[in-house]
Design a protein around this motif. Structure first.
Motif, mmCIF file in Angstrom:
data_model
loop_
_atom_site.group_PDB
_atom_site.id
_atom_site.type_symbol
_atom_site.label_atom_id
_atom_site.label_comp_id
_atom_site.label_asym_id
_atom_site.label_seq_id
_atom_site.Cartn_x
_atom_site.Cartn_y
_atom_site.Cartn_z
ATOM 1 N N ASP A 99 0.956 -1.359 0.198
ATOM 2 C CA ASP A 99 -0.040 0.139 0.063
ATOM 3 C C ASP A 99 0.894 1.217 -0.012
ATOM 4 O O ASP A 99 0.371 2.367 0.406
ATOM 5 N N GLY A 100 2.044 1.156 -0.334
ATOM 6 C CA GLY A 100 2.836 2.217 -0.258
ATOM 7 C C GLY A 100 4.495 2.084 -0.665
ATOM 8 O O GLY A 100 4.690 0.918 -1.229
ATOM 9 N N SER A 140 2.204 6.435 1.543
ATOM 10 C CA SER A 140 0.891 5.588 1.403
ATOM 11 C C SER A 140 0.483 6.052 -0.103
ATOM 12 O O SER A 140 0.056 7.194 -0.355
ATOM 13 N N PHE A 141 0.328 4.866 -0.690
ATOM 14 C CA PHE A 141 -0.412 5.157 -2.227
ATOM 15 C C PHE A 141 -1.597 5.858 -2.207
ATOM 16 O O PHE A 141 -1.855 6.789 -3.077
ATOM 17 N N TYR A 159 -0.962 9.692 -1.367
ATOM 18 C CA TYR A 159 -0.373 10.352 -2.397
ATOM 19 C C TYR A 159 -1.159 10.412 -3.766
ATOM 20 O O TYR A 159 -0.481 10.850 -4.820
ATOM 21 N N ALA A 214 -1.881 7.743 -5.874
ATOM 22 C CA ALA A 214 -1.083 6.941 -6.954
ATOM 23 C C ALA A 214 -2.258 6.145 -7.575
ATOM 24 O O ALA A 214 -1.797 5.900 -8.801
ATOM 25 N N GLY A 248 -6.125 1.964 -2.950
ATOM 26 C CA GLY A 248 -4.869 2.480 -2.904
ATOM 27 C C GLY A 248 -3.729 1.547 -2.555
ATOM 28 O O GLY A 248 -2.762 1.659 -1.988
ATOM 29 N N SER A 249 -4.080 0.123 -3.285
ATOM 30 C CA SER A 249 -3.015 -0.808 -2.879
ATOM 31 C C SER A 249 -2.940 -1.610 -3.897
ATOM 32 O O SER A 249 -3.741 -1.696 -5.137
ATOM 33 N N TRP A 279 1.354 -2.955 -10.511
ATOM 34 C CA TRP A 279 1.020 -1.581 -10.127
ATOM 35 C C TRP A 279 0.635 -0.610 -11.298
ATOM 36 O O TRP A 279 0.715 0.497 -11.392
ATOM 37 N N ILE A 338 -0.263 3.213 -12.199
ATOM 38 C CA ILE A 338 0.070 4.270 -11.147
ATOM 39 C C ILE A 338 0.363 5.534 -11.518
ATOM 40 O O ILE A 338 1.021 5.864 -12.600
ATOM 41 N N VAL A 370 2.591 8.572 -10.213
ATOM 42 C CA VAL A 370 3.880 8.646 -9.392
ATOM 43 C C VAL A 370 4.097 10.465 -9.221
ATOM 44 O O VAL A 370 5.105 10.458 -8.524
ATOM 45 N N LEU A 405 4.237 11.179 -5.700
ATOM 46 C CA LEU A 405 5.098 10.599 -4.934
ATOM 47 C C LEU A 405 6.488 10.867 -4.789
ATOM 48 O O LEU A 405 7.477 10.909 -4.259
#
Length: 158
Positions: A53-54, A73-74, A77, A79, A97-98, A110, A113, A115, A118
């Motif tokens: 999850d991040g 944490s996704f 942020y 993601a 979020g994971s 993923w 995503i 980013v 992030l």
């Protein structure tokens, strides 16, 4: 199953550190080669096996060991915001979020995503702990247009 870690760091996060490598499922870098500080980033596991999850970031001193750990944490942020909205997942839903590595696929788990935020958080963290580290580019690549040639006016005289 592979988490496609190298693809995430090389193609998506594109961190600017001169000395860096992916080993297994972790990214290691020396943002400033002359300092004894190193950066380690891997996927932050959850209490469920194979779910992440991040990103977990660590600053490690070559002689003193780990100095600090932070988890990005996704969900915090954004993601997977677009993916989760498309699938109708809200913060209270399982998998929000994971991502998981349960599906044996040729595609990164993923995929999709974002980013952007992030990268900004990684930049702030690294520059706080490792002075002199190069900044992470957080926006779109600069446009490179050809420089127009200066026009010269020629006056004709008769």
């Amino acid at each position: 199953m592979t988490l496609f870690t190298e693809q995430l760091f090389a193609d998506h996060l594109t961190l600017p550190y001169p000395e860096a490598a992916v080993v297994g499922d972790a990214y290691y870098a020396a943002p400033v080669p002359d300092l004894p500080l190193r950066l380690r980033i891997d996927f932050a596991p959850t209490i469920r096996s194979g779910r992440y999850d991040g990103l977990r970031m660590q600053v490690v001193h070559m002689e003193r060991g780990r100095l600090d750990t932070a988890v990005l944490s996704f969900a915090e942020y954004g993601a997977f915001e677009v993916r989760d909205r498309r699938h109708g997942r809200a913060p209270s839903h399982d998998g929000y979020g994971s991502f998981t590595d349960w599906n044996h696929s040729e595609h990164a788990p993923w995929i999709g995503i974002d980013v952007t935020r992030l990268r900004l958080a990684i930049d702030q963290y690294v520059r706080l702990w490792i002075p002199g580290a190069p900044p992470v580019r957080t926006g779109p690549p600069p446009l490179t247009a050809p420089v127009p040639q200066a026009r010269t006016s020629q006056t004709r005289t008769r």
